[in-house]
Design a protein around this motif. Structure first.
Motif, PDB file in Angstrom:
ATOM      1  N   LEU A 102       0.836  -1.204   0.000  1.00 40.73           N
ATOM      2  CA  LEU A 102       0.000   0.000   0.000  1.00 40.73           C
ATOM      3  C   LEU A 102       0.869   1.251   0.000  1.00 40.73           C
ATOM      4  O   LEU A 102       0.606   2.212  -0.739  1.00 40.73           O
ATOM      5  CB  LEU A 102      -0.903   0.018   1.243  1.00 40.73           C
ATOM      6  N   TYR A 103       1.893   1.243   0.819  1.00 43.71           N
ATOM      7  CA  TYR A 103       2.778   2.401   0.915  1.00 43.71           C
ATOM      8  C   TYR A 103       3.514   2.621  -0.408  1.00 43.71           C
ATOM      9  O   TYR A 103       3.664   3.765  -0.870  1.00 43.71           O
ATOM     10  CB  TYR A 103       3.764   2.184   2.064  1.00 43.71           C
ATOM     11  N   ARG A 104       3.955   1.536  -1.049  1.00 43.81           N
ATOM     12  CA  ARG A 104       4.630   1.668  -2.339  1.00 43.81           C
ATOM     13  C   ARG A 104       3.674   2.255  -3.381  1.00 43.81           C
ATOM     14  O   ARG A 104       4.050   3.163  -4.136  1.00 43.81           O
ATOM     15  CB  ARG A 104       5.154   0.304  -2.810  1.00 43.81           C
ATOM     16  N   CYS A 105       2.453   1.754  -3.433  1.00 40.55           N
ATOM     17  CA  CYS A 105       1.473   2.291  -4.395  1.00 40.55           C
ATOM     18  C   CYS A 105       1.182   3.764  -4.120  1.00 40.55           C
ATOM     19  O   CYS A 105       1.062   4.578  -5.043  1.00 40.55           O
ATOM     20  CB  CYS A 105       0.178   1.485  -4.325  1.00 40.55           C
ATOM     21  N   PHE A 106       1.068   4.104  -2.846  1.00 37.98           N
ATOM     22  CA  PHE A 106       0.796   5.485  -2.447  1.00 37.98           C
ATOM     23  C   PHE A 106       1.907   6.413  -2.940  1.00 37.98           C
ATOM     24  O   PHE A 106       1.650   7.497  -3.483  1.00 37.98           O
ATOM     25  CB  PHE A 106       0.672   5.532  -0.928  1.00 37.98           C
ATOM     26  N   LEU A 107       3.167   5.985  -2.768  1.00 45.84           N
ATOM     27  CA  LEU A 107       4.294   6.807  -3.207  1.00 45.84           C
ATOM     28  C   LEU A 107       4.367   6.894  -4.732  1.00 45.84           C
ATOM     29  O   LEU A 107       4.699   7.951  -5.286  1.00 45.84           O
ATOM     30  CB  LEU A 107       5.604   6.243  -2.652  1.00 45.84           C
ATOM     31  N   GLU A 108       4.058   5.788  -5.407  1.00 46.02           N
ATOM     32  CA  GLU A 108       4.048   5.805  -6.871  1.00 46.02           C
ATOM     33  C   GLU A 108       3.011   6.785  -7.392  1.00 46.02           C
ATOM     34  O   GLU A 108       3.249   7.508  -8.361  1.00 46.02           O
ATOM     35  CB  GLU A 108       3.765   4.402  -7.407  1.00 46.02           C
ATOM     36  N   ARG A 109       1.854   6.811  -6.753  1.00 42.62           N
ATOM     37  CA  ARG A 109       0.818   7.757  -7.186  1.00 42.62           C
ATOM     38  C   ARG A 109       1.275   9.194  -6.965  1.00 42.62           C
ATOM     39  O   ARG A 109       1.024  10.073  -7.790  1.00 42.62           O
ATOM     40  CB  ARG A 109      -0.478   7.500  -6.415  1.00 42.62           C
ATOM     41  N   TYR A 110       1.972   9.446  -5.846  1.00 42.89           N
ATOM     42  CA  TYR A 110       2.470  10.798  -5.584  1.00 42.89           C
ATOM     43  C   TYR A 110       3.495  11.212  -6.647  1.00 42.89           C
ATOM     44  O   TYR A 110       3.489  12.343  -7.123  1.00 42.89           O
ATOM     45  CB  TYR A 110       3.093  10.873  -4.192  1.00 42.89           C
ATOM     46  N   THR A 147      -0.420   8.504 -10.821  1.00 43.57           N
ATOM     47  CA  THR A 147      -1.294   7.332 -10.919  1.00 43.57           C
ATOM     48  C   THR A 147      -0.513   6.122 -10.447  1.00 43.57           C
ATOM     49  O   THR A 147       0.701   6.183 -10.211  1.00 43.57           O
ATOM     50  CB  THR A 147      -1.777   7.111 -12.363  1.00 43.57           C
ATOM     51  N   TRP A 148      -1.211   4.992 -10.267  1.00 41.24           N
ATOM     52  CA  TRP A 148      -0.545   3.769  -9.845  1.00 41.24           C
ATOM     53  C   TRP A 148       0.087   3.083 -11.046  1.00 41.24           C
ATOM     54  O   TRP A 148      -0.532   2.959 -12.102  1.00 41.24           O
ATOM     55  CB  TRP A 148      -1.544   2.802  -9.195  1.00 41.24           C
ATOM     56  N   ALA A 149       1.312   2.594 -10.846  1.00 41.94           N
ATOM     57  CA  ALA A 149       1.929   1.805 -11.907  1.00 41.94           C
ATOM     58  C   ALA A 149       1.151   0.513 -12.095  1.00 41.94           C
ATOM     59  O   ALA A 149       0.863   0.096 -13.222  1.00 41.94           O
ATOM     60  CB  ALA A 149       3.389   1.508 -11.560  1.00 41.94           C
ATOM     61  N   THR A 150       0.786  -0.120 -10.983  1.00 43.90           N
ATOM     62  CA  THR A 150      -0.027  -1.330 -11.019  1.00 43.90           C
ATOM     63  C   THR A 150      -0.540  -1.624  -9.620  1.00 43.90           C
ATOM     64  O   THR A 150       0.124  -1.304  -8.626  1.00 43.90           O
ATOM     65  CB  THR A 150       0.794  -2.544 -11.516  1.00 43.90           C
ATOM     66  N   LEU A 151      -1.739  -2.200  -9.580  1.00 46.85           N
ATOM     67  CA  LEU A 151      -2.279  -2.710  -8.316  1.00 46.85           C
ATOM     68  C   LEU A 151      -2.245  -4.230  -8.281  1.00 46.85           C
ATOM     69  O   LEU A 151      -2.759  -4.837  -7.334  1.00 46.85           O
ATOM     70  CB  LEU A 151      -3.720  -2.211  -8.121  1.00 46.85           C
TER      71      LEU A 151
END
Length: 550
Positions: free
Chosen positions: A182-190, A194-198
């Motif tokens: 979750l933290y990695r996705c959150f940082l990627e979006r920042y 957008t998210w690279a992948t979920l």
């Protein structure tokens, strides 16, 4: 803890067992109460191992209740005591607890080092301790944004626990795996908008099918099972939110909120839930609610001493403000985050310097005084404890004083120092027989231990002089405590120790001032004794408190 029947255990070990059971079921207040009683019993019996275990349970309870700084100091003390007792497994568990707290306090580098230390101590000796050390190592890697390393060690932890049939315990590293992603996705979006992948998040499962609702397979260091399940459910809710299934996200959030309201307050669960609500409002473009929940997350993180979630709150609010083209507000959040990072770097440097100095002093004392070091270890007392009373000694007070004063200045807290001196009065020509003086000092130590809070430092300065260091308290509260200590000393039937013996306490206190040393601070405490004596019959916190705050 052994499987010895409870009626065959010593008082301190019975209390430790009760503390452990209460902790496993999430009754943190009861667990802390039992652990404090066990610590006192262990100090009276000179049981170093039991003292270390009691301190460990106190640290783990503080960690659960987000008293991070207190948990850090108590875990360090427990690790040192385990080390002096030669208990590698206990030391590893204390270090793992310390690493856990450091991760949430934003000290990820030190957390990784401490977790590695824990892992090496129990590797090949204690499989469960090894698995849990890997779990906190994974958490430390994730908080330091080393996500691939985090997932590798967390998978190893899960595999070890589940191969041993500890399905409930495996939920903790499973939560860490999902929280890290979750933290990695959150940082990627920042970083990219957008998210690279979920997909990675989808592939990380929640609770295993074999998990049971009871806690009989849980380890002391594992979070209470209901808390772990609530946290896992919130990670699933966050994934639903990010995939656009708002109904499922809201349903899970409401269920967790209801369960927390009915039970013991769980700060980490509340932080996750508020973060989720902010994400839901943002996804729905309900900007007032999104901003409100983001600000609430920030306030809760500060109150919980959780620097990791505090950083998340800054980035979250920056993104929410950026989505509304509020660039000035967005930049304010980023400036606040930069200030926080600077403070954390300074705090980490200060902590490392203290640790190096402490190790140097401990080694020097051991080399210069090998016999006293051996005696101290056998007695279960660290080098900075008074062997007779079990309280800290003057050397320890001088060691921690600069940190307390610096932290008070940085955080605008007001440390206070209370002084308690004894005046034994005998009939003319009488002398105290052997052993009575020791009994008096132990009784005073017991009185001080009853009234000081966990985190305060009770000290025997020498002879019949004592002090209590309060890192953060107001003058009214100290005056009240001092009045109760004074009353307790004067109401003891000292004549039972020796015919004709009377004992009174001379008390004083002072708040910290800029540039204070121990001598200057104690000097003001001594000068305030007359003010205390004049106001000792008044209600605590009135004019007495004002007179003492010199």
């Amino acid at each position: 803890m052994s499987d010895t029947p409870s009626n065959a255990l010593s008082p301190q070990h019975r209390l430790l067992r009760q503390a452990l059971v209460a902790m496993q079921f999430g009754d943190m207040e009861d667990s802390q109460s039992f652990a404090k009683s066990a610590l006192w019993q262990a100090q009276r019996q000179g049981d170093g191992c039991a003292q270390a275990r009691a301190l460990l349970y106190l640290a783990q309870g503080d960690l659960q209740m987000s008293r991070m700084r207190r948990a850090r100091e108590t875990a360090r003390r427990a690790a040192y005591l385990f080390q002096t007792e030669g208990d590698l497994v206990g030391e590893a568990e204390a270090l793992a607890t310390l690493s856990h707290g450091l991760s949430f306090m934003g000290q990820s580098t030190e957390a990784v080092e401490t977790a590695f230390w824990s892992l090496r101590l129990c590797e090949g000796i204690e499989p469960l301790g090894e698995a849990m050390a890997r779990s906190v190592l994974g958490l430390a890697f994730a908080c330091g944004q080393h996500f691939d390393k985090a997932q590798d060690v967390l998978r190893q932890s899960v595999a070890s626990l589940e191969s041993a049939g500890l399905w409930a315990a495996s939920c903790v590293p499973r939560f860490h795996m999902r929280a890290a992603e979750l933290y990695r996705c959150f940082l990627e979006r920042y970083q990219s908008g957008t998210w690279a992948t979920l997909d990675r998040l989808r592939d990380l499962h929640g609770a295993p099918l074999h998990v049971r609702a009871d806690a009989d397979t849980l380890h002391a260091m594992v979070w209470p099972h209901p808390k772990t399940m609530a946290l896992l459910d919130l990670t699933l809710a966050m994934e639903s939110c990010w995939r656009g299934d708002f109904d499922d996200a809201v349903r899970r959030a409401d269920a967790v909120y209801t369960s927390v309201e009915k039970g013991v307050e769980q700060p980490l669960v509340r932080l996750m839930e508020v973060w989720l609500r902010a994400e839901i409002a943002w996804a729905k473009q309900d900007w007032p609610i999104a901003e409100m929940q983001g600000q609430r997350l920030q306030q809760l993180a500060i109150r919980s001493e959780n620097e990791h979630f505090r950083s998340i709150s800054y980035l979250l609010l920056a993104q929410i403000m950026g989505a509304q083209n509020k660039q000035a507000h967005r930049n304010t959040q980023l400036r606040l985050m930069n200030m926080q990072e600077t403070h954390l770097r300074d705090e980490s440097l200060h902590s490392r310097k203290d640790r190096v100095e402490w190790q140097r002093r401990a080694r020097t004392q051991g080399e210069e005084h090998p016999l006293s070091s051996i005696v101290a270890r056998r007695a279960g007392q660290p080098a900075w404890n008074d062997a007779l009373t079990g309280l800290c000694n003057r050397d320890h007070l001088e060691q921690v004083l600069p940190e307390v004063l610096d932290r008070g200045a940085e955080r605008r807290l007001t440390p206070a120092l209370a002084y308690v001196g004894l005046s034994p009065m005998l009939h003319a020509g009488q002398r105290l027989p052997d052993g009575v003086g020791d009994a008096i000092l132990k009784a005073i130590a017991h009185i001080l231990s009853r009234f000081v809070r966990q985190g305060d430092v009770a000290v025997r300065l020498g002879a019949t002089q004592f002090a209590v260091l309060f890192p953060h308290v107001d003058a009214h509260a100290v005056a009240g405590l001092l009045a109760r200590i004074h009353k307790a000393v004067n109401h003891v039937e000292w004549g039972k120790l020796h015919a004709g013996l009377e004992l009174t306490a001379n008390c004083g206190m002072a708040l910290a001032e800029a540039g204070d040393t121990l001598e200057s601070w104690l000097g003001r405490c001594l000068r305030s004794q007359a003010a205390f004596a004049a106001g000792s019959d008044t209600a605590p916190g009135g004019s007495q408190a004002q007179a003492l705050a010199v």
